[in-house]
Write an enzyme that holds these catalytic residues in place. Structure first.
Site, mmCIF file in Angstrom:
data_model
loop_
_atom_site.group_PDB
_atom_site.id
_atom_site.type_symbol
_atom_site.label_atom_id
_atom_site.label_comp_id
_atom_site.label_asym_id
_atom_site.label_seq_id
_atom_site.Cartn_x
_atom_site.Cartn_y
_atom_site.Cartn_z
ATOM 1 N N LYS A 139 0.727 -1.092 0.058
ATOM 2 C CA LYS A 139 -0.095 0.122 0.053
ATOM 3 C C LYS A 139 0.757 1.344 0.162
ATOM 4 O O LYS A 139 0.677 2.151 -0.591
ATOM 5 C CB LYS A 139 -0.928 -0.135 1.120
ATOM 6 C CG LYS A 139 -1.898 1.291 1.416
ATOM 7 C CD LYS A 139 -3.228 0.755 1.920
ATOM 8 C CE LYS A 139 -3.174 0.579 3.424
ATOM 9 N NZ LYS A 139 -2.843 1.827 4.137
ATOM 10 N N SER A 140 2.031 1.511 0.702
ATOM 11 C CA SER A 140 2.987 2.487 1.099
ATOM 12 C C SER A 140 3.252 2.601 -0.261
ATOM 13 O O SER A 140 3.418 3.866 -0.818
ATOM 14 C CB SER A 140 3.815 2.198 2.090
ATOM 15 O OG SER A 140 3.213 2.156 3.235
ATOM 16 N N ARG A 168 2.829 6.079 -3.201
ATOM 17 C CA ARG A 168 3.940 6.670 -3.589
ATOM 18 C C ARG A 168 3.983 7.044 -5.136
ATOM 19 O O ARG A 168 4.514 7.803 -5.789
ATOM 20 C CB ARG A 168 5.128 6.263 -2.759
ATOM 21 C CG ARG A 168 5.152 6.919 -1.304
ATOM 22 C CD ARG A 168 6.118 6.236 -0.642
ATOM 23 N NE ARG A 168 6.221 6.562 0.896
ATOM 24 C CZ ARG A 168 5.253 6.289 2.039
ATOM 25 N NH1 ARG A 168 4.186 5.820 1.610
ATOM 26 N NH2 ARG A 168 5.634 6.668 3.021
ATOM 27 N N SER A 215 6.696 9.414 12.392
ATOM 28 C CA SER A 215 5.639 8.935 11.381
ATOM 29 C C SER A 215 6.295 9.155 10.126
ATOM 30 O O SER A 215 6.860 10.258 9.576
ATOM 31 C CB SER A 215 4.458 10.067 11.551
ATOM 32 O OG SER A 215 3.684 10.209 10.309
ATOM 33 N N ASP A 245 1.781 -1.117 11.863
ATOM 34 C CA ASP A 245 0.752 -1.526 11.631
ATOM 35 C C ASP A 245 0.340 -2.875 12.073
ATOM 36 O O ASP A 245 -0.702 -3.359 11.687
ATOM 37 C CB ASP A 245 0.617 -1.568 10.197
ATOM 38 C CG ASP A 245 0.328 0.057 9.316
ATOM 39 O OD1 ASP A 245 -0.129 0.835 10.409
ATOM 40 O OD2 ASP A 245 0.875 0.252 8.277
ATOM 41 N N ARG A 304 -7.375 -3.364 9.569
ATOM 42 C CA ARG A 304 -6.652 -4.141 10.236
ATOM 43 C C ARG A 304 -7.158 -4.781 11.675
ATOM 44 O O ARG A 304 -6.984 -5.994 12.151
ATOM 45 C CB ARG A 304 -5.150 -3.517 10.751
ATOM 46 C CG ARG A 304 -4.465 -3.197 9.177
ATOM 47 C CD ARG A 304 -3.140 -2.729 9.676
ATOM 48 N NE ARG A 304 -2.654 -1.891 8.548
ATOM 49 C CZ ARG A 304 -2.269 -2.333 7.143
ATOM 50 N NH1 ARG A 304 -2.274 -3.555 6.979
ATOM 51 N NH2 ARG A 304 -1.878 -1.585 6.220
#
Ligand code: S3P
Length: 445
Positions: free
Chosen positions: A27-28, A32, A174, A327, A400
């Site tokens: 996902k990250s 991007r 973060s 996560d 999640r």
């Protein structure tokens, strides 16, 4: 927080889980790839993109800024970017659905271009603090109007004209905040320096270098690192291969570990050292996870996993490891519930500002299913052993939390129900099919 069209699901014990789990793209990295593609001049071709709610919300917003994004087949996308500094003000509000990453990175990407955009999202996203991103972006000259001191959405941003480079220290652990600043620095004149104490995921840094940004990373004497970015940057579209998401793989990994007799293969999983805290922790707990064929793909490390049912034991999980498994605490809590002895997870303050207050949601779910735990400040200590199950867990629109407690149900004495599974589509739409193919027993209610 509730979803109006919620769909409950329950999971229960069945036979061993067997087979191959082809989990979707990270996902990250998917987020991007679309954002950098939309900023770059020329064409970016992406393969393995995660086709999920969060990624599609970002794609929709990027079209609003003037980029062309075309889906050419499952996971195959073509993006024609505008060039850094050439985004236009979108017409109407940008709806980012459930996506914290998409919205926060795009805030950074527009912060140094003189345009205006209004960001909104679903009930979960509208309750999440945006001040952590937009307040540091003020250093570049961004101004904003949000709701209250947390700058909740709906949030309007006015990007800076003729932005100058800045030096900013990011106190929050973060990657989203760090990435927003890096993206803003692309269109600021001069060399920006962004430093952070925590070693959060570094996908933005790697991908920016691949798109041609002048970026460098150096360790700081006192710990953490400093990233420098030179602006205005010229980004050029390129090819991006998205590896499979370790945060989605986590659910099949833990399921295989706790269901007796299981053996599951997970090929080509992203093994970036800043994303593998869960695997490290599970190995310390005695998990049988073999990692083979380590190789590089699209500038990231990947490898093949084989996971077998294991007798787990409780361990100490240090706070320093949190950024590399941020996560994964909900699913680690489930693994800990089945382990012998106590598992202490330290330094979980960031869990309180995820898609839900994950510390609270995990604690409630454990309690409802007869698992003992303590919360001491920002630490969670789970007492493992037999897991009675039988509870109905409130997911608070958090994918999640839903997948973690369904995993619990696959090995607990009584089935576990979650109140809503619709949110799973934000990150892992094929979750139910994939788990059923491995042999998981899940029933809609
Ligand atoms: C992400 C960073 C993490 C993580 C999120 C994805 C990213 O959030 O929880 O799912 O892609 O940068 P924080 O940066 O808020 O820790």
């Amino acid at each position: 927080m509730h979803n109006a069209n919620s769909a409950p699901l329950s999971a229960r014990r069945g036979g061993p889980l067997k087979g191959v789990a082809q989990v979707p793209g990270d996902k990250s990295i998917s987020q991007r790839a679309l954002i950098l593609g939309a900023l770059a001049a020329g064409e970016t071709r992406i393969t393995g993109l995660l086709e999920s709610g969060d990624v599609h919300s970002t794609a929709g917003a990027l079209r609003g800024f003037g980029a062309e994004l075309t889906a050419e087949g499952p996971g195959r996308w073509r993006v024609k970017g505008t060039g850094v500094g050439n985004w236009q003000s979108p017409k109407g509000e940008l709806d980012f659905g459930n996506s914290g990453t998409g919205s926060r990175l795009v805030m950074g990407a527009m912060a140094t271009t003189p345009i205006t955009a209004t960001f909104t999202g679903d009930a979960s996203l509208r309750s999440r603090p945006m001040a952590r991103v937009v307040a540091p972006l003020e250093a570049f000259g961004l101004t904003y109007e949000g709701q209250g001191p947390k700058a909740l959405m709906p949030l309007t941003l006015h990007g800076a004209r003729n932005a100058k480079s800045v030096s900013v220290h990011v106190a929050t652990a973060s990657a989203q905040v760090k990435s927003a600043l890096l993206l803003a620095a692309l269109n600021a004149h001069g060399v920006s320096r962004i430093s952070q104490d925590a070693l959060t995921r570094d996908h933005s840094e790697k991908m920016l270098a691949a798109f041609g940004a002048k970026i460098s990373v150096s360790p700081r004497a006192q710990g953490g690192e400093t990233i420098t970015v030179e602006g205005p940057a010229r980004l050029t579209g390129c090819m991006v291969e998205v590896p499979r998401d370790p945060s989605s793989a986590a659910f099949a990994i833990v399921a295989a570990l706790i269901v007796p007799g299981s053996e599951v293969q997970l090929p080509a999983i992203l093994l970036n050292p800043r994303r593998i805290g869960l695997i490290e922790t599970l190995l310390e707990m005695g998990a049988k996870i073999d990692v083979t064929n380590k190789r590089s793909s699209g500038g990231e490390e990947i490898g093949d996993l084989v996971v077998r049912h294991s007798e787990l034991k409780g361990v100490e999980v240090p706070a320093l490891r949190a950024p590399s498994m941020i996560d994964e605490y909900p699913i680690l809590s489930v693994a800990a519930a089945f382990a012998r002895g106590k598992t202490a997870m330290r330094g979980l303050e960031e869990l309180r500002v995820k898609e839900s207050d994950r510390l609270e949601a995990v604690a409630r779910g454990l309690k409802l299913n007869g698992v003992k735990y303590q919360i001491e400040g920002d630490d969670l200590i789970v007492e493992g052993g037999a897991v009675p199950g039988g509870g109905t867990v409130t997911t608070h629109m958090d994918h999640r939390i839903a997948m973690s407690f369904l995993t619990m149900g696959l090995a607990s004495e009584k089935p576990v129900t979650v109140d809503d599974v619709t949110m799973i589509a934000t990150s892992f739409p094929e979750y139910q099919d994939l788990m059923r193919r491995l042999g998981a027993v899940m029933k809609s209610l």
